[in-house]
Design a protein around this motif. Sequence first.
Motif, mmCIF file in Angstrom:
data_model
loop_
_atom_site.group_PDB
_atom_site.id
_atom_site.type_symbol
_atom_site.label_atom_id
_atom_site.label_comp_id
_atom_site.label_asym_id
_atom_site.label_seq_id
_atom_site.Cartn_x
_atom_site.Cartn_y
_atom_site.Cartn_z
ATOM 1 N N TYR A 124 1.230 2.608 -14.499
ATOM 2 C CA TYR A 124 0.253 3.057 -13.793
ATOM 3 C C TYR A 124 0.366 1.945 -13.363
ATOM 4 N N HIS A 125 0.634 2.595 -11.559
ATOM 5 C CA HIS A 125 1.625 1.758 -10.384
ATOM 6 C C HIS A 125 -0.206 1.554 -9.841
ATOM 7 N N CYS A 126 -0.808 0.215 -10.166
ATOM 8 C CA CYS A 126 -2.100 -0.337 -9.840
ATOM 9 C C CYS A 126 -1.912 -0.418 -7.826
ATOM 10 N N VAL A 127 -0.331 -0.899 -7.188
ATOM 11 C CA VAL A 127 -0.567 -0.846 -5.637
ATOM 12 C C VAL A 127 -1.286 -0.035 -4.594
ATOM 13 N N GLY A 128 -1.122 1.746 -5.260
ATOM 14 C CA GLY A 128 -1.156 2.282 -5.467
ATOM 15 C C GLY A 128 -2.554 3.137 -5.460
ATOM 16 N N ILE A 129 -3.734 2.402 -6.084
ATOM 17 C CA ILE A 129 -5.138 2.717 -5.549
ATOM 18 C C ILE A 129 -5.469 3.093 -3.454
ATOM 19 N N GLY A 130 -6.405 3.728 -3.860
ATOM 20 C CA GLY A 130 -7.299 3.895 -2.923
ATOM 21 C C GLY A 130 -6.093 4.396 -1.236
ATOM 22 N N ALA A 131 -5.141 4.646 -1.891
ATOM 23 C CA ALA A 131 -3.647 4.970 -0.940
ATOM 24 C C ALA A 131 -2.871 6.031 -1.027
ATOM 25 N N ASP A 132 -1.744 6.961 0.153
ATOM 26 C CA ASP A 132 -1.459 7.643 -0.281
ATOM 27 C C ASP A 132 0.120 7.406 -0.211
ATOM 28 N N THR A 133 1.001 7.596 -0.921
ATOM 29 C CA THR A 133 1.969 6.833 -2.054
ATOM 30 C C THR A 133 2.929 7.482 -1.739
ATOM 31 N N GLU A 134 2.803 8.343 -0.609
ATOM 32 C CA GLU A 134 4.044 9.212 0.170
ATOM 33 C C GLU A 134 4.707 8.684 1.035
ATOM 34 N N ARG A 135 3.085 8.336 2.021
ATOM 35 C CA ARG A 135 3.256 7.707 3.876
ATOM 36 C C ARG A 135 2.946 5.980 3.598
ATOM 37 N N TRP A 136 2.419 5.246 2.843
ATOM 38 C CA TRP A 136 1.879 4.702 2.297
ATOM 39 C C TRP A 136 0.981 3.820 3.523
ATOM 40 N N ILE A 137 -0.091 4.897 3.856
ATOM 41 C CA ILE A 137 -1.444 5.166 4.113
ATOM 42 C C ILE A 137 -2.096 4.336 3.667
ATOM 43 N N LEU A 138 -3.157 3.308 3.691
ATOM 44 C CA LEU A 138 -4.033 2.704 3.179
ATOM 45 C C LEU A 138 -5.583 3.772 3.420
ATOM 46 N N PHE A 139 -5.784 4.322 2.274
ATOM 47 C CA PHE A 139 -7.370 5.434 2.809
ATOM 48 C C PHE A 139 -8.685 4.185 1.894
ATOM 49 N N VAL A 140 -8.739 3.362 0.920
ATOM 50 C CA VAL A 140 -9.199 2.639 0.876
ATOM 51 C C VAL A 140 -9.130 1.570 1.719
ATOM 52 N N LYS A 141 -9.956 0.664 2.418
ATOM 53 C CA LYS A 141 -9.250 -0.640 3.053
ATOM 54 C C LYS A 141 -10.071 -1.434 2.599
ATOM 55 N N ASN A 142 -11.494 -1.174 1.565
ATOM 56 C CA ASN A 142 -12.527 -2.481 0.774
ATOM 57 C C ASN A 142 -11.241 -3.341 -0.107
ATOM 58 N N GLN A 143 -11.155 -4.040 -0.212
ATOM 59 C CA GLN A 143 -11.175 -4.621 -1.428
ATOM 60 C C GLN A 143 -11.236 -4.252 -2.742
ATOM 61 N N ALA A 144 -12.885 -4.793 -2.664
ATOM 62 C CA ALA A 144 -13.706 -4.373 -3.687
ATOM 63 C C ALA A 144 -13.978 -3.485 -3.953
ATOM 64 N N GLU A 145 -13.682 -2.690 -3.025
ATOM 65 C CA GLU A 145 -14.029 -0.572 -3.677
ATOM 66 C C GLU A 145 -12.411 -0.863 -4.272
ATOM 67 N N ARG A 146 -11.195 -1.130 -4.043
ATOM 68 C CA ARG A 146 -10.221 -0.874 -4.609
ATOM 69 C C ARG A 146 -10.186 -1.730 -6.502
#
Length: 251
Positions: A124-146
């Motif tokens: 489980y790649h936890c850091v990838g939550i709410g993100a595009d892990t190929e381009r490392w773009i964070l789409f869910v910027k709210n940490q509480a939502e992540r």
Amino acid sequence: MTENAREPIYEMSVNVRVSWQAHSLSTAGNNGSNRLLPRRQLLADKTETDAISGNIAKHHHAALVAEYFAADGSPLCPACRVGDGRRAAALIDRPDYQDLSKEEGQMIMKIPTRSGEYALCVRYHCVGIGADTERWILFVKNQAEREKRHRAVLRALRDSLVSPDGAHVATMLPHLTGLSGAITVRTGVGRSPLYSALEGDFITRLRAMADETCRVYAFETVDAFYTLMNDFIAMSVPALHPFWWSERAEQ
């Protein structure tokens, strides 16, 4: 885990030996009303054994995660909201989802399983939550939502192991009769170690890899696993990628 309360997790690996009394967890191996034999797997030591596909586990894990997302009020894509098994692949023709790859979507179930003891590894790649892990773009910027999504993933993973699901469960519910192993957690950048329970000393080997950023949590029973997962659900958060930390520092 008390001394590490709320410590971010970069990646988690679950390495277990699970005993299932099961006839079949997928629709593969059927020809009408006739039951066919499951496929066998050749191991590295030249022995042959029954095998179960990870695809069936991923399929049901995704459905359970969607339920937890909905319960927590986390947004779901249009396909997941209506239970479309293709998930992302169902959206490729929509103008607002043109960046999707056509290979994304439903994972086909291919291999059935029979009663036995199985080695199971989950990353489980936890850091990838709410993100595009190929381009490392964070789409869910709210940490509480992540964090809400992170908890949903952990709950679904916990439930998938202590209450297995699959095809035919209405008449052939698999019985879980044993669960032991180790959860490894990487708190900094890097991979959490995986080592298969096909090897008898897998817990010893994993424990030997523990260091300042790699934590190893062993368990011998299903209830110990359940308690450990509940601790992670209550006290862990998904880490931020170094790119995102640098962006915040510049701001």
